[in-house]
Design a protein around this motif. Sequence first.
Motif, PDB file in Angstrom:
ATOM      1  N   THR A 145     -10.424  -1.450  -0.389  1.00  0.00           N
ATOM      2  CA  THR A 145     -10.598  -1.451  -1.836  1.00  0.00           C
ATOM      3  C   THR A 145     -11.007  -2.836  -2.328  1.00  0.00           C
ATOM      4  N   LYS A 146     -11.647  -2.888  -3.490  1.00  0.00           N
ATOM      5  CA  LYS A 146     -12.125  -4.158  -4.033  1.00  0.00           C
ATOM      6  C   LYS A 146     -10.967  -5.036  -4.497  1.00  0.00           C
ATOM      7  N   GLU A 147      -9.948  -4.405  -5.054  1.00  0.00           N
ATOM      8  CA  GLU A 147      -8.813  -5.179  -5.554  1.00  0.00           C
ATOM      9  C   GLU A 147      -7.761  -5.332  -4.460  1.00  0.00           C
ATOM     10  N   ARG A 148      -7.347  -6.569  -4.216  1.00  0.00           N
ATOM     11  CA  ARG A 148      -6.296  -6.831  -3.239  1.00  0.00           C
ATOM     12  C   ARG A 148      -4.929  -6.723  -3.901  1.00  0.00           C
TER      13      ARG A 148
ATOM     14  N   ASP B 218       0.826  -1.203   0.000  1.00  0.00           N
ATOM     15  CA  ASP B 218       0.000   0.000   0.000  1.00  0.00           C
ATOM     16  C   ASP B 218       0.858   1.250   0.000  1.00  0.00           C
TER      17      ASP B 218
ATOM     18  N   GLN C  40      -8.975  -4.988   3.902  1.00  0.00           N
ATOM     19  CA  GLN C  40      -8.693  -3.968   2.895  1.00  0.00           C
ATOM     20  C   GLN C  40      -9.983  -3.352   2.386  1.00  0.00           C
TER      21      GLN C  40
END
Length: 475
Positions: A416-419, A375, A414
């Motif tokens: 956000t949708k995308e890891r 991140d 997390q």
Amino acid sequence: MSASDSNSSPTNCSSSTMADVTDLAEPPPPPDSTTTTSTSTYPSASSSSSSSSSSLLSPSPPLELNLPLSWPPDGKLSLDWIHNLIACFDWSSKNLLPYELPSVLPVNVFDSLILIASKMLHKEPNCLSIDPVQPNSDSGADSVSTVVVVGDVHGQLHDLLFLFRDAGYPADNRIFIFNGDYVDRGAWGLETFVLLLAWKVFMPHNIYLLRGNHESKYCTSVYGFEKEVLTKYGDKGTHVYRKCLGCFEGLPLASIIAGRVYTAHGGLFRSIHVTPSKRSKGKKNRRIVVNSDVSCLSLGSFEELSKARRTVLDPPWEGSNLIPGDVLWSDPSMTPGLSPNKERGIGLWWGPDCTEEFLKKHQLKLIIRSHEGPDAREKRDGFAGMDEGYTIDHVVESGKLITLFSAPDYPQFQATKERYNNKGAYIVLQSPDFDSPVFHSFTAITPRPKANAYYDYIDVIDSDEELDLTSMVTA
């Protein structure tokens, strides 16, 4: 070589996948030096993770587990005790609700462990000198240990258990150095920290635990560890949390391995220029002036590091005790020079020229730091991402700077949708020089047992930016 193509440089890189850690009756055989691969996965998490489950419905533990854990009558830990601890934590994380942890690890057992571990850690110097080669008076030949360096683990217990299985446990010929950030963001920070303390008590000269920036009151109150402990231990939670904070204060800041490799969570640190200002009323009223002119920043010495006061819950960003904050919070830069880390509000940025100066001055070949996950790295222009669990950030005449991150598929929770789906990694250093890193990347254990976050991961920033410095202790 630029940072963006540093991972394509020739290195020994082995890649590991998932392994089952449920069978811990016997120590695992050490992995061979080639690529290690295993395809077994964890069983599905128990449905008792649901918040509506009743503790009365929790499954009975397997007969081979010695539950609840008890402190040995002679006060000495054994390998069997630690293997049972591992198996108990592994089982409870999949089958019990968080507040049932005291039925596995009673408060009195926790107190006994952390008391001994804290005393050990507080006695260690700020910067550890670790010599993997020791004379053996019995055989006449030197005893040589492999050194395993581990980055952030962030409460990802099951990935840590895999890492131990993959690298081999601490042993007479294997030394572990952990680079901090044991807690926060993951669901099992307490179990992770307790396990590492148990290894430290059992083999104090074969495992070393350095402090990370998350081993602080500020970070643990924001990123989940405080709430995790209070949830798991209820009315005893404040007591357990305070004991952890006291232990955090004793964690050393850095290490030097074989006189060749410097490791620290954040990285380099400044020299502190202190000028005593005389007053006519005598020594009692003398004023200490710290030179805060950033144009005068210069790299500090190991002598200064050794004198820094590390026993502060939150390392200060101002005043005369800046070195702990630098060591824990600083980041490398592609811009030459040494400057305040404006993004984090504490610590430094240092360029490749500073890496070269530091290595050359101290006759080192390698710097291994951690502190930045995927991140943080996605926001850093000019730096490689954390896809493989490590990056080579500076390559200079005297050696290299490496960032090592050991929490795969991070963060556990997390928004956000995308890891990121990053791998974790650890580094193996071997004789004769201990400065040629062998990288071992590994993927996350799947599926993770079900767990709820202990912090607001949607609204709380993920890269430690824009700290609320006014809420931190400045002592």
